[in-house]
Design a protein around this motif. Structure first.
Motif, PDB file in Angstrom:
ATOM      1  N   SER A  94      -3.548  -7.323   2.453  1.00 30.95           N
ATOM      2  CA  SER A  94      -3.836  -7.074   0.888  1.00 30.95           C
ATOM      3  C   SER A  94      -2.989  -7.176   0.300  1.00 30.95           C
ATOM      4  CB  SER A  94      -4.532  -5.213   0.509  1.00 30.95           C
ATOM      5  OG  SER A  94      -3.789  -4.251   0.980  1.00 30.95           O
ATOM      6  N   VAL A  95      -1.806  -7.677   0.657  1.00 30.55           N
ATOM      7  CA  VAL A  95      -0.216  -7.840  -0.438  1.00 30.55           C
ATOM      8  C   VAL A  95      -0.931  -9.163  -1.068  1.00 30.55           C
ATOM      9  CG1 VAL A  95       2.043  -8.299  -0.550  1.00 30.55           C
ATOM     10  CG2 VAL A  95       1.214  -5.869   1.234  1.00 30.55           C
ATOM     11  N   ASN A  96      -1.007  -8.985  -2.363  1.00 29.84           N
ATOM     12  CA  ASN A  96      -0.497 -10.098  -3.082  1.00 29.84           C
ATOM     13  C   ASN A  96       0.201  -9.611  -4.324  1.00 29.84           C
ATOM     14  OD1 ASN A  96      -1.535  -7.938  -5.763  1.00 29.84           O
ATOM     15  ND2 ASN A  96      -3.741  -8.839  -4.581  1.00 29.84           N
ATOM     16  N   ILE A  97       1.015 -10.115  -5.515  1.00 33.71           N
ATOM     17  CA  ILE A  97       2.081 -10.389  -7.015  1.00 33.71           C
ATOM     18  C   ILE A  97       1.731  -9.540  -7.487  1.00 33.71           C
ATOM     19  CG2 ILE A  97       1.238 -12.159  -7.950  1.00 33.71           C
ATOM     20  CD1 ILE A  97       4.625 -11.738  -7.064  1.00 33.71           C
TER      21      ILE A  97
ATOM     22  N   GLY B   9       7.448  -7.606  -0.019  1.00 28.82           N
ATOM     23  CA  GLY B   9       6.641  -7.890   1.387  1.00 28.82           C
ATOM     24  C   GLY B   9       5.768  -9.248   1.623  1.00 28.82           C
ATOM     25  N   SER B  10       5.529  -9.146   2.418  1.00 30.21           N
ATOM     26  CA  SER B  10       4.169 -10.003   2.715  1.00 30.21           C
ATOM     27  C   SER B  10       2.510  -9.934   2.974  1.00 30.21           C
ATOM     28  CB  SER B  10       4.706 -11.040   4.102  1.00 30.21           C
ATOM     29  OG  SER B  10       3.802 -11.931   4.147  1.00 30.21           O
ATOM     30  N   ASP B  11       1.959 -11.096   3.151  1.00 27.67           N
ATOM     31  CA  ASP B  11       0.278 -10.558   3.250  1.00 27.67           C
ATOM     32  C   ASP B  11       0.137 -11.220   5.153  1.00 27.67           C
ATOM     33  OD1 ASP B  11       1.138 -13.495   4.135  1.00 27.67           O
ATOM     34  OD2 ASP B  11      -0.711 -14.360   2.647  1.00 27.67           O
ATOM     35  N   PHE B  12       1.195 -10.750   5.826  1.00 27.47           N
ATOM     36  CA  PHE B  12       0.925 -10.794   7.394  1.00 27.47           C
ATOM     37  C   PHE B  12       1.064  -9.159   7.803  1.00 27.47           C
ATOM     38  CE2 PHE B  12       3.923  -9.344  10.932  1.00 27.47           C
ATOM     39  CZ  PHE B  12       3.606 -10.399  11.774  1.00 27.47           C
ATOM     40  N   ASP B  13       0.218  -9.015   8.929  1.00 29.97           N
ATOM     41  CA  ASP B  13      -0.268  -8.111   9.719  1.00 29.97           C
ATOM     42  C   ASP B  13       0.034  -8.089  10.390  1.00 29.97           C
ATOM     43  OD1 ASP B  13      -1.724  -5.882  10.007  1.00 29.97           O
ATOM     44  OD2 ASP B  13      -3.692  -6.908   9.565  1.00 29.97           O
ATOM     45  N   PRO B  14       0.715  -6.589  10.521  1.00 27.02           N
ATOM     46  CA  PRO B  14       1.186  -7.053  12.121  1.00 27.02           C
ATOM     47  C   PRO B  14       0.693  -6.089  13.251  1.00 27.02           C
ATOM     48  CG  PRO B  14       2.678  -5.677  10.366  1.00 27.02           C
ATOM     49  CD  PRO B  14       1.229  -5.634   9.768  1.00 27.02           C
TER      50      PRO B  14
ATOM     51  N   GLY C 262      12.316  -0.372   3.621  1.00 30.94           N
ATOM     52  CA  GLY C 262       9.894  -0.089   5.026  1.00 30.94           C
ATOM     53  C   GLY C 262       9.006   0.461   4.388  1.00 30.94           C
ATOM     54  N   ASP C 263       7.960   0.236   4.764  1.00 30.70           N
ATOM     55  CA  ASP C 263       6.947   0.401   3.360  1.00 30.70           C
ATOM     56  C   ASP C 263       5.346   0.619   4.313  1.00 30.70           C
ATOM     57  OD1 ASP C 263       4.080  -0.109   1.009  1.00 30.70           O
ATOM     58  OD2 ASP C 263       6.065   1.346   0.863  1.00 30.70           O
ATOM     59  N   ILE C 264       4.245   0.525   4.083  1.00 35.31           N
ATOM     60  CA  ILE C 264       2.976   0.389   4.649  1.00 35.31           C
ATOM     61  C   ILE C 264       3.214  -1.037   5.905  1.00 35.31           C
ATOM     62  CG2 ILE C 264       0.375  -0.244   5.121  1.00 35.31           C
ATOM     63  CD1 ILE C 264       0.225   0.443   2.739  1.00 35.31           C
ATOM     64  N   GLY C 265       3.109  -0.864   6.990  1.00 34.10           N
ATOM     65  CA  GLY C 265       3.372  -1.978   7.905  1.00 34.10           C
ATOM     66  C   GLY C 265       4.837  -1.909   8.627  1.00 34.10           C
ATOM     67  N   THR C 266       6.269  -1.241   7.652  1.00 31.48           N
ATOM     68  CA  THR C 266       7.235  -1.943   8.056  1.00 31.48           C
ATOM     69  C   THR C 266       8.235  -0.862   8.843  1.00 31.48           C
ATOM     70  OG1 THR C 266       7.148  -3.776   6.156  1.00 31.48           O
ATOM     71  CG2 THR C 266       9.646  -3.073   7.196  1.00 31.48           C
TER      72      THR C 266
END
Length: 444
Positions: free
Chosen positions: A98-101, A128-133, A165-169
């Protein structure tokens, strides 16, 4: 037209495609009206609000990496360095589709005021990034993280910008990023927080956001003549914040009966089994269906619905805009006493207003979830000193920071005739420190 209205109109026109950012700016500026009006001529002449809502810089970049099948994948990376008036940029890296600017800008804007509330010398940033771990192998996650930092390293540093860190990190991702930063620069410095304990991480960092949420919730209850012991709590989410909020709530004698993830939620009337939740989410990285399958007392439901369960305290710890107006109405109807946010902006503006109008004690995320970034700043201090503090030392500092935040936001609300409005109190207390620092340093 007032100065606040002028700036809001301009922000809406300029950022029309970024609803989360607009929501955050509107919520903050609306509550700051009495402060701005008291200093309108000065703030307007210095264009203080325009400077506050415009990031210092926005960095967007390509992140190519190779998956396990040998296929090149491409994601988009972001870092928004929002404001460094009171210290180096500080804020997490979110890895989620869901990550965008717009989301990164909203988080960076909130982070500026949140970091100010901690009382520590840290500015606001986010990335962040729109990458999904999720579903990726360790090697794939490493490949992404190394590519991500290969570009981002140019813009960060221990005294410049310190991501976390944050969501996904989590610790895995931070470890790969730190290793790549060190490899490229040859420097061993406290440039990322949330590191592993063997290479500069801080004890209690994993627990900090969840623990801090409960420290401020307990202080809120105490100052209103209530005890958190034996209270029923509904928690949303089942990530780091939710898990350690549940842990600390249970240590304080409260009973947590719900958790959720992106596919469904669990109601466990006997109380969440923390050991089982940690095994499912931290070890197996599995869905809550596995928790429900292993726990006879647990009821699993698809979709959303945590807030329909009767509780004394609601702790939204999942993601932005998860607690809607109808949820707020349900909480009020069920006699909920307090809502304290563990996530960033999890409650919509309409839901927040309804809760406040109906006498529910409400503390917004920039105050109640500041424990994570506060402990990240304590990690920075330990890195600078080449020291490692005990868990008890860090935890005691965290608890005092959260107690101080509660009293600072309470005092700020009272000063402007809004006693009990902790959203206004948090925005005012955070803003005043940043605004004074910006004015003192001239136009930059």
């Amino acid at each position: 037209m007032s100065y606040v209205d002028e700036v809001l109109a301009r922000v809406k026109e300029k950022n029309a495609s970024e609803p989360e950012f607009l929501q955050a700016v509107e919520e903050v500026l609306e509550t700051l009206r009495p402060v701005i009006e008291a200093n309108e001529e000065k703030y307007k002449k210095e264009a203080l609000l325009e400077r506050l809502v415009e990031p210092d810089r926005q960095i967007k970049f390509r992140v190519p990496w190779i998956d396990d099948k040998g296929q090149v994948q491409v994601n988009t990376g972001y870092r928004v360095q929002f404001n460094n008036a009171i210290g180096p940029y500080k804020g997490g890296l979110r890895l989620h589709p869901s990550v965008n600017i717009g989301i990164i800008k909203f988080l960076g804007f909130e982070q500026t005021l949140k970091n100010s509330l901690t009382g520590l010398p840290i500015g606001g940033g986010k990335g962040g990034s729109d990458f999904d771990p999720k579903g990726k192998s360790d090697r794939e996650v490493m490949a992404f993280c190394q590519s991500f930092i290969t570009e981002l390293y140019k813009y960060i540093g221990a005294d410049v910008d310190v991501p976390a860190g944050d969501i996904g990190t989590g610790a895995r991702e931070i470890g790969y990023m730190y290793g790549q930063y060190k490899r490229i620069t040859g420097r061993y410095e406290g440039v990322l927080t949330g590191k592993g304990l063997t290479f500069g991480g801080s004890l209690a960092r994993t627990e900090a956001t969840g623990y801090g949420l409960l420290y401020i919730t307990r202080e809120l209850m105490k100052c209103h003549g209530m005890d958190i012991k034996d209270k029923v709590c509904c928690v949303s989410g089942s990530g780091n914040v939710a898990i350690y909020a549940t842990e600390k709530a249970q240590q304080m004698g409260a009973k947590v009966v719900t958790v959720s993830d992106s596919t469904g939620w669990v109601y466990d009337p006997e109380g969440i089994d923390l050991a089982l939740l940690k095994e499912v989410k931290e070890v197996k990285r599995a869905r809550l269906t596995e928790y429900a399958a292993a726990r006879p007392s647990a009821q699993y439901h698809e979709g959303r619905g945590v807030w329909q369960i009767k509780c004394d305290i609601a702790l939204p710890c999942a993601t932005q805009n998860e607690l809607l107006l109808e949820d707020a109405k349900q909480l009020v109807a069920n006699g909920c006493t307090a809502v304290c946010e563990g996530a960033n902006m999890p409650t919509t503006l309409e839901a927040t207003k309804y809760l406040q109008d109906n006498g529910v004690l409400f503390i917004c995320g920039k105050a109640s979830n500041a424990g994570g970034v506060a402990t990240s700043a304590l990690e920075m201090s330990q890195n600078s000193e080449r020291m490692s503090w005990t868990f008890e030392e860090v935890d005691a500092k965290l608890e005092q920071i959260m107690i101080n935040i509660y009293h600072n936001i309470d005092d700020a609300a009272k000063r402007y005739g809004m006693e009990g409005n902790y959203v206004a109190g948090a925005n005012i207390a955070g803003f005043e420190k940043v605004a004074n620092a910006m004015i003192a340093q001239g136009i930059f």
